[in-house]
Design a protein around this motif. Sequence first.
Motif, PDB file in Angstrom:
ATOM      1  N   TYR A   4       0.830  -1.205   0.000  1.00  3.18           N
ATOM      2  CA  TYR A   4       0.000   0.000   0.000  1.00  3.18           C
ATOM      3  C   TYR A   4       0.864   1.254   0.000  1.00  3.18           C
ATOM      4  O   TYR A   4       0.510   2.280  -0.600  1.00  3.18           O
ATOM      5  CB  TYR A   4      -0.942  -0.002   1.205  1.00  3.18           C
ATOM      6  N   GLN A   5       2.001   1.184   0.675  1.00  2.00           N
ATOM      7  CA  GLN A   5       2.901   2.328   0.744  1.00  2.00           C
ATOM      8  C   GLN A   5       3.535   2.612  -0.620  1.00  2.00           C
ATOM      9  O   GLN A   5       3.642   3.764  -1.049  1.00  2.00           O
ATOM     10  CB  GLN A   5       3.996   2.025   1.778  1.00  2.00           C
ATOM     11  N   LEU A   6       3.927   1.539  -1.298  1.00  2.00           N
ATOM     12  CA  LEU A   6       4.540   1.693  -2.610  1.00  2.00           C
ATOM     13  C   LEU A   6       3.541   2.265  -3.613  1.00  2.00           C
ATOM     14  O   LEU A   6       3.871   3.155  -4.400  1.00  2.00           O
ATOM     15  CB  LEU A   6       5.077   0.351  -3.093  1.00  2.00           C
ATOM     16  N   MET A   7       2.315   1.762  -3.585  1.00  2.00           N
ATOM     17  CA  MET A   7       1.305   2.268  -4.522  1.00  2.00           C
ATOM     18  C   MET A   7       0.998   3.736  -4.246  1.00  2.00           C
ATOM     19  O   MET A   7       0.800   4.526  -5.179  1.00  2.00           O
ATOM     20  CB  MET A   7       0.051   1.413  -4.453  1.00  2.00           C
ATOM     21  N   ALA A   8       0.975   4.124  -2.966  1.00  2.00           N
ATOM     22  CA  ALA A   8       0.737   5.529  -2.630  1.00  2.00           C
ATOM     23  C   ALA A   8       1.883   6.400  -3.134  1.00  2.00           C
ATOM     24  O   ALA A   8       1.668   7.523  -3.623  1.00  2.00           O
ATOM     25  CB  ALA A   8       0.575   5.681  -1.122  1.00  2.00           C
ATOM     26  N   ARG A   9       3.104   5.903  -3.037  1.00  2.00           N
ATOM     27  CA  ARG A   9       4.259   6.666  -3.521  1.00  2.00           C
ATOM     28  C   ARG A   9       4.223   6.805  -5.040  1.00  2.00           C
ATOM     29  O   ARG A   9       4.605   7.846  -5.583  1.00  2.00           O
ATOM     30  CB  ARG A   9       5.558   5.987  -3.075  1.00  2.00           C
ATOM     31  N   ILE A  10       3.769   5.765  -5.727  1.00  2.00           N
ATOM     32  CA  ILE A  10       3.664   5.846  -7.189  1.00  2.00           C
ATOM     33  C   ILE A  10       2.615   6.881  -7.581  1.00  2.00           C
ATOM     34  O   ILE A  10       2.826   7.691  -8.503  1.00  2.00           O
ATOM     35  CB  ILE A  10       3.328   4.465  -7.791  1.00  2.00           C
ATOM     36  N   GLU A  11       1.485   6.886  -6.898  1.00  2.00           N
ATOM     37  CA  GLU A  11       0.451   7.880  -7.191  1.00  2.00           C
ATOM     38  C   GLU A  11       0.986   9.295  -6.982  1.00  2.00           C
ATOM     39  O   GLU A  11       0.758  10.190  -7.803  1.00  2.00           O
ATOM     40  CB  GLU A  11      -0.775   7.629  -6.311  1.00  2.00           C
ATOM     41  N   ALA A  12       1.717   9.497  -5.886  1.00  2.00           N
ATOM     42  CA  ALA A  12       2.286  10.824  -5.607  1.00  2.00           C
ATOM     43  C   ALA A  12       3.338  11.191  -6.646  1.00  2.00           C
ATOM     44  O   ALA A  12       3.409  12.347  -7.091  1.00  2.00           O
ATOM     45  CB  ALA A  12       2.888  10.839  -4.200  1.00  2.00           C
ATOM     46  N   PHE A  14       3.483  10.157  -9.739  1.00  2.00           N
ATOM     47  CA  PHE A  14       2.791  10.454 -10.996  1.00  2.00           C
ATOM     48  C   PHE A  14       2.253  11.879 -10.969  1.00  2.00           C
ATOM     49  O   PHE A  14       2.393  12.636 -11.942  1.00  2.00           O
ATOM     50  CB  PHE A  14       1.658   9.459 -11.218  1.00  2.00           C
ATOM     51  N   ASP A  15       1.648  12.274  -9.841  1.00  2.00           N
ATOM     52  CA  ASP A  15       1.154  13.645  -9.705  1.00  2.00           C
ATOM     53  C   ASP A  15       2.295  14.649  -9.839  1.00  2.00           C
ATOM     54  O   ASP A  15       2.151  15.707 -10.459  1.00  2.00           O
ATOM     55  CB  ASP A  15       0.467  13.823  -8.347  1.00  2.00           C
ATOM     56  N   THR A  16       3.440  14.317  -9.243  1.00  2.00           N
ATOM     57  CA  THR A  16       4.606  15.203  -9.321  1.00  2.00           C
ATOM     58  C   THR A  16       5.070  15.366 -10.757  1.00  2.00           C
ATOM     59  O   THR A  16       5.421  16.469 -11.197  1.00  2.00           O
ATOM     60  CB  THR A  16       5.751  14.645  -8.460  1.00  2.00           C
ATOM     61  N   GLN A  17       5.063  14.272 -11.512  1.00  2.00           N
ATOM     62  CA  GLN A  17       5.498  14.366 -12.907  1.00  2.00           C
ATOM     63  C   GLN A  17       4.548  15.244 -13.712  1.00  2.00           C
ATOM     64  O   GLN A  17       4.993  16.084 -14.501  1.00  2.00           O
ATOM     65  CB  GLN A  17       5.573  12.975 -13.533  1.00  2.00           C
ATOM     66  N   ILE A  18       3.245  15.056 -13.536  1.00  2.00           N
ATOM     67  CA  ILE A  18       2.279  15.867 -14.278  1.00  2.00           C
ATOM     68  C   ILE A  18       2.430  17.337 -13.905  1.00  2.00           C
ATOM     69  O   ILE A  18       2.398  18.225 -14.758  1.00  2.00           O
ATOM     70  CB  ILE A  18       0.849  15.377 -14.001  1.00  2.00           C
ATOM     71  N   LYS A 112      -2.157   1.120 -13.707  1.00  2.00           N
ATOM     72  CA  LYS A 112      -2.208   1.712 -15.042  1.00  2.00           C
ATOM     73  C   LYS A 112      -3.630   2.148 -15.393  1.00  2.00           C
ATOM     74  O   LYS A 112      -3.831   3.060 -16.199  1.00  2.00           O
ATOM     75  CB  LYS A 112      -1.669   0.728 -16.077  1.00  2.00           C
ATOM     76  N   ALA A 113      -4.611   1.483 -14.789  1.00  2.00           N
ATOM     77  CA  ALA A 113      -6.004   1.855 -15.038  1.00  2.00           C
ATOM     78  C   ALA A 113      -6.483   2.959 -14.106  1.00  2.00           C
ATOM     79  O   ALA A 113      -7.315   3.788 -14.490  1.00  2.00           O
ATOM     80  CB  ALA A 113      -6.895   0.625 -14.879  1.00  2.00           C
ATOM     81  N   ILE A 114      -5.956   3.009 -12.882  1.00  2.00           N
ATOM     82  CA  ILE A 114      -6.420   3.976 -11.879  1.00  2.00           C
ATOM     83  C   ILE A 114      -5.820   5.358 -12.083  1.00  2.00           C
ATOM     84  O   ILE A 114      -6.510   6.371 -11.973  1.00  2.00           O
ATOM     85  CB  ILE A 114      -6.087   3.463 -10.455  1.00  2.00           C
ATOM     86  N   LEU A 115      -4.538   5.420 -12.388  1.00  2.00           N
ATOM     87  CA  LEU A 115      -3.849   6.708 -12.440  1.00  2.00           C
ATOM     88  C   LEU A 115      -4.471   7.720 -13.409  1.00  2.00           C
ATOM     89  O   LEU A 115      -4.490   8.920 -13.106  1.00  2.00           O
ATOM     90  CB  LEU A 115      -2.370   6.496 -12.778  1.00  2.00           C
ATOM     91  N   PRO A 116      -4.994   7.301 -14.571  1.00  2.00           N
ATOM     92  CA  PRO A 116      -5.602   8.299 -15.457  1.00  2.00           C
ATOM     93  C   PRO A 116      -6.717   9.102 -14.807  1.00  2.00           C
ATOM     94  O   PRO A 116      -6.927  10.268 -15.158  1.00  2.00           O
ATOM     95  CB  PRO A 116      -6.130   7.452 -16.623  1.00  2.00           C
ATOM     96  N   PHE A 117      -7.440   8.506 -13.866  1.00  2.00           N
ATOM     97  CA  PHE A 117      -8.546   9.222 -13.253  1.00  2.00           C
ATOM     98  C   PHE A 117      -8.080  10.358 -12.350  1.00  2.00           C
ATOM     99  O   PHE A 117      -8.880  11.227 -11.975  1.00  2.00           O
ATOM    100  CB  PHE A 117      -9.424   8.245 -12.455  1.00  2.00           C
ATOM    101  N   ARG A 118      -6.796  10.360 -12.001  1.00  2.00           N
ATOM    102  CA  ARG A 118      -6.282  11.441 -11.170  1.00  2.00           C
ATOM    103  C   ARG A 118      -6.137  12.732 -11.973  1.00  2.00           C
ATOM    104  O   ARG A 118      -6.110  13.821 -11.411  1.00  2.00           O
ATOM    105  CB  ARG A 118      -4.932  11.044 -10.569  1.00  2.00           C
TER     106      ARG A 118
END
Length: 289
Positions: A4-12, A14-18, A112-118
């Motif tokens: 869960y920690q790794l997935m949260a870091r990936i989401e963050a 991804f937001d940082t890159q955008i 890969k399916a969830i991140l686009p919704f952010r």
Amino acid sequence: MPEYQLMARIEAAFDTQISAADQVITAVREENSPLWRLDGVSADSEWLSQALQDVWYQDGQDGRVTRPYLGVVAAGPTVIERVAALNTAKEQLAELFAELREKYPDQLAELKAILPFRHPGLNQHLRGDGLARLHLKQCWRRVPVAEAPVARVRFAWYSSGRSIQRVSVAECEALLMKLDTEAEHVRLQLKLLAGLPSDEILARIQPQAPLMRANLFYREPVMREDGELRTRRALNVSLPLFLPHDDLRLPALNQPSPTPPTERTRARRGDVRIEDTPFLKSLRVHRYR
């Protein structure tokens, strides 16, 4: 690291890159940086925004292929600094995805399916044919940057690339055995392979997709890490090339075809050690001369 920690870091990440891509585009608009597109169409910040934020699959797209956005941006210090931050964000995201693939591969498709919704505003597919997926190679491919001002850039297609893997007779046999061994062409290739010495090394060849190469000619010689001076540099590009220019003027540029040539353009070397005709056609395996 827990899942869960790794997935949260990936989401963050991804937001940082955008966000980092947004900051590059904002800086380009504020500086009114000159832009140029290789396809001859007028370039603007909207095109640059699409280039830096296109991280999605298109329907039917080959996952090994990325969409090119070929052009040049004459950039001031602020833009160059923000491009560096964007590339750092891309590297961090790639490292986190690599860790996910190693530790929790089953979660890859979900992310890969969830991140686009952010960031639904970035993706036209969300308003079209259903869910979008991230194209990971497009997500973290680096934005090319010159380390010093250049006097001119010459673009040229490189369409003769290929990767060559050395393989043994035993490895080729194992690969053929994974095919339909009842098929006549596979049996024939196994027979050909059996006639070779067991210690012969063969070459497995994979043609590479055409790519654009930018040849940079510096205004002043640039010191390399090894202490040598160089006056030019070649690098492969698939995204807009950012060139530091204090006067915000584009350098001299050539205008190659926007699409790669259909035939080989480079002369074949006379010292090629690999036979032209495949020895094992199903595996793209050739013998050395």
